[in-house]
Motif scaffolding. Sequence first.
Motif, PDB file in Angstrom:
ATOM      1  N   MET A   1       0.629  -1.242  -0.116  1.00  0.00           N
ATOM      2  CA  MET A   1      -0.084   0.001  -0.197  1.00  0.00           C
ATOM      3  C   MET A   1       0.990   1.429  -0.049  1.00  0.00           C
ATOM      4  O   MET A   1       1.903   1.353   0.858  1.00  0.00           O
ATOM      5  CB  MET A   1      -0.920   0.009   0.959  1.00  0.00           C
ATOM      6  N   THR A   2       0.466   2.209  -0.899  1.00  0.00           N
ATOM      7  CA  THR A   2       1.172   3.457  -0.825  1.00  0.00           C
ATOM      8  C   THR A   2       0.811   4.294   0.342  1.00  0.00           C
ATOM      9  O   THR A   2      -0.380   4.462   0.609  1.00  0.00           O
ATOM     10  CB  THR A   2       1.175   4.053  -2.047  1.00  0.00           C
ATOM     11  N   ARG A   3       1.798   4.988   0.898  1.00  0.00           N
ATOM     12  CA  ARG A   3       1.612   5.768   2.161  1.00  0.00           C
ATOM     13  C   ARG A   3       2.074   7.375   1.943  1.00  0.00           C
ATOM     14  O   ARG A   3       2.913   7.498   1.243  1.00  0.00           O
ATOM     15  CB  ARG A   3       2.538   5.266   3.229  1.00  0.00           C
ATOM     16  N   ARG A  18      -6.747  15.614   2.163  1.00  0.00           N
ATOM     17  CA  ARG A  18      -7.157  14.329   2.663  1.00  0.00           C
ATOM     18  C   ARG A  18      -8.334  13.697   1.923  1.00  0.00           C
ATOM     19  O   ARG A  18      -8.601  12.532   1.384  1.00  0.00           O
ATOM     20  CB  ARG A  18      -7.242  14.145   4.054  1.00  0.00           C
ATOM     21  N   LEU A  28      -4.736   4.885  -1.149  1.00  0.00           N
ATOM     22  CA  LEU A  28      -3.652   5.365  -0.421  1.00  0.00           C
ATOM     23  C   LEU A  28      -3.858   5.736   0.836  1.00  0.00           C
ATOM     24  O   LEU A  28      -5.080   6.160   1.526  1.00  0.00           O
ATOM     25  CB  LEU A  28      -3.532   6.923  -0.905  1.00  0.00           C
ATOM     26  N   GLU A  29      -2.949   5.513   1.757  1.00  0.00           N
ATOM     27  CA  GLU A  29      -2.894   5.503   3.317  1.00  0.00           C
ATOM     28  C   GLU A  29      -2.293   6.816   3.838  1.00  0.00           C
ATOM     29  O   GLU A  29      -1.118   7.024   3.511  1.00  0.00           O
ATOM     30  CB  GLU A  29      -2.057   4.414   3.895  1.00  0.00           C
ATOM     31  N   ILE A  30      -2.915   7.469   4.363  1.00  0.00           N
ATOM     32  CA  ILE A  30      -2.463   8.745   5.162  1.00  0.00           C
ATOM     33  C   ILE A  30      -1.890   8.376   6.510  1.00  0.00           C
ATOM     34  O   ILE A  30      -2.595   8.280   7.467  1.00  0.00           O
ATOM     35  CB  ILE A  30      -3.289  10.108   5.176  1.00  0.00           C
ATOM     36  N   VAL A  31      -0.646   8.520   6.601  1.00  0.00           N
ATOM     37  CA  VAL A  31      -0.156   7.726   7.850  1.00  0.00           C
ATOM     38  C   VAL A  31       0.230   8.981   9.024  1.00  0.00           C
ATOM     39  O   VAL A  31       0.401   8.798  10.002  1.00  0.00           O
ATOM     40  CB  VAL A  31       1.452   7.260   7.427  1.00  0.00           C
ATOM     41  N   HIS A  47       8.108   7.772   9.831  1.00  0.00           N
ATOM     42  CA  HIS A  47       7.049   6.856   9.114  1.00  0.00           C
ATOM     43  C   HIS A  47       7.408   6.594   7.583  1.00  0.00           C
ATOM     44  O   HIS A  47       6.879   5.611   7.199  1.00  0.00           O
ATOM     45  CB  HIS A  47       5.783   7.718   8.893  1.00  0.00           C
ATOM     46  N   PRO A  49       7.120   7.720   4.439  1.00  0.00           N
ATOM     47  CA  PRO A  49       6.037   7.575   3.471  1.00  0.00           C
ATOM     48  C   PRO A  49       6.515   7.671   2.154  1.00  0.00           C
ATOM     49  O   PRO A  49       8.055   7.907   1.773  1.00  0.00           O
ATOM     50  CB  PRO A  49       5.202   9.000   3.648  1.00  0.00           C
ATOM     51  N   ASP A  50       5.651   6.993   1.099  1.00  0.00           N
ATOM     52  CA  ASP A  50       6.106   7.269  -0.141  1.00  0.00           C
ATOM     53  C   ASP A  50       6.055   8.653  -0.787  1.00  0.00           C
ATOM     54  O   ASP A  50       6.567   8.829  -1.827  1.00  0.00           O
ATOM     55  CB  ASP A  50       5.173   6.351  -0.998  1.00  0.00           C
ATOM     56  N   CYS A  88      11.115   9.526  -0.870  1.00  0.00           N
ATOM     57  CA  CYS A  88       9.634   9.654  -1.019  1.00  0.00           C
ATOM     58  C   CYS A  88       9.573  10.782  -2.472  1.00  0.00           C
ATOM     59  O   CYS A  88      10.500  11.588  -2.629  1.00  0.00           O
ATOM     60  CB  CYS A  88       9.067  10.418   0.037  1.00  0.00           C
TER      61      CYS A  88
END
Length: 276
Positions: A1-3, A18, A28-31, A47, A49-50, A88
């Motif tokens: 999963m892309t973050r 968001r 897409l996961e908002i971390v 975190h 993220p990507d 990223c």
Amino acid sequence: MTRALIADDERLMREQIRGRLAEVWPELEIVAEARNGLEAVELTAQHHPDIVFLDIRMPGQNGVAAARQIAQLPTHDESPNGDNWPGCEIVFITAYDQYAVEAFEQGVVDYVLKPADPERLRRTVERIRQRIGARDAADAAAAPLPTHTPDMQGLLQKLAAQLNPAPPTRLQWIQASVGQSIQMIPVDEVLFFISDEKYTRVQTASVEALIRKPIKELLEELDPEMFWQIHRSTLVNARAIASVTRDLRGRQIVSVKGHPQKLEVSRSFSGLFKGM
């Protein structure tokens, strides 16, 4: 999963980004969410993220300065603890009347306009997904992150100049320790800089010296057309590059005129030498 991580000092803008992302990229996961540039850098390091969505204007530290720091974070080929993070993508959150949107349109970096336009965001998402897919297919070796390319570094410098109109003062001399003495070394005589946790080594054709200034500070003070960053801890004088080859492990290696040391190019900065 892309973050992803969202950084904006306006809560409503973070919520809007968001929400729009949920519409165009439901997977897409908002971390994490950051309220300023300093938080953005800290949360990116935490975190991994990507993608990082960065508002250009934020209190404390703006998005351009944060992007330059994010480019300094250890990636998978630089991290001492073996973190498998390739770095990223950067997406700037901006407005038409403040910055040179045409520079963004050239494809150096993506952007989101305030207020977030769904169609613009959709095109941004499509490009990012294509780049992430290309890096995954190439195991990140043949598709360097935009943050680490000369074009991106040039754009970040241009945006930094717009945020701080006073022209930067370029470093002309290095005051360095050589044995028990202090020497003044002309910057144009420096072949390369290499940093460890405490000192930065300054190497000329005839002198090896130490300074306490880290690479990230040198980046702000040196002419980026003269000194290229090829690793998180290494700057090389472009005029001193004799050749670039690959070793048996496929890593790019820089040979320097007038010195026997070979300098490794990290995969994050391999885009500097596109022909290799």
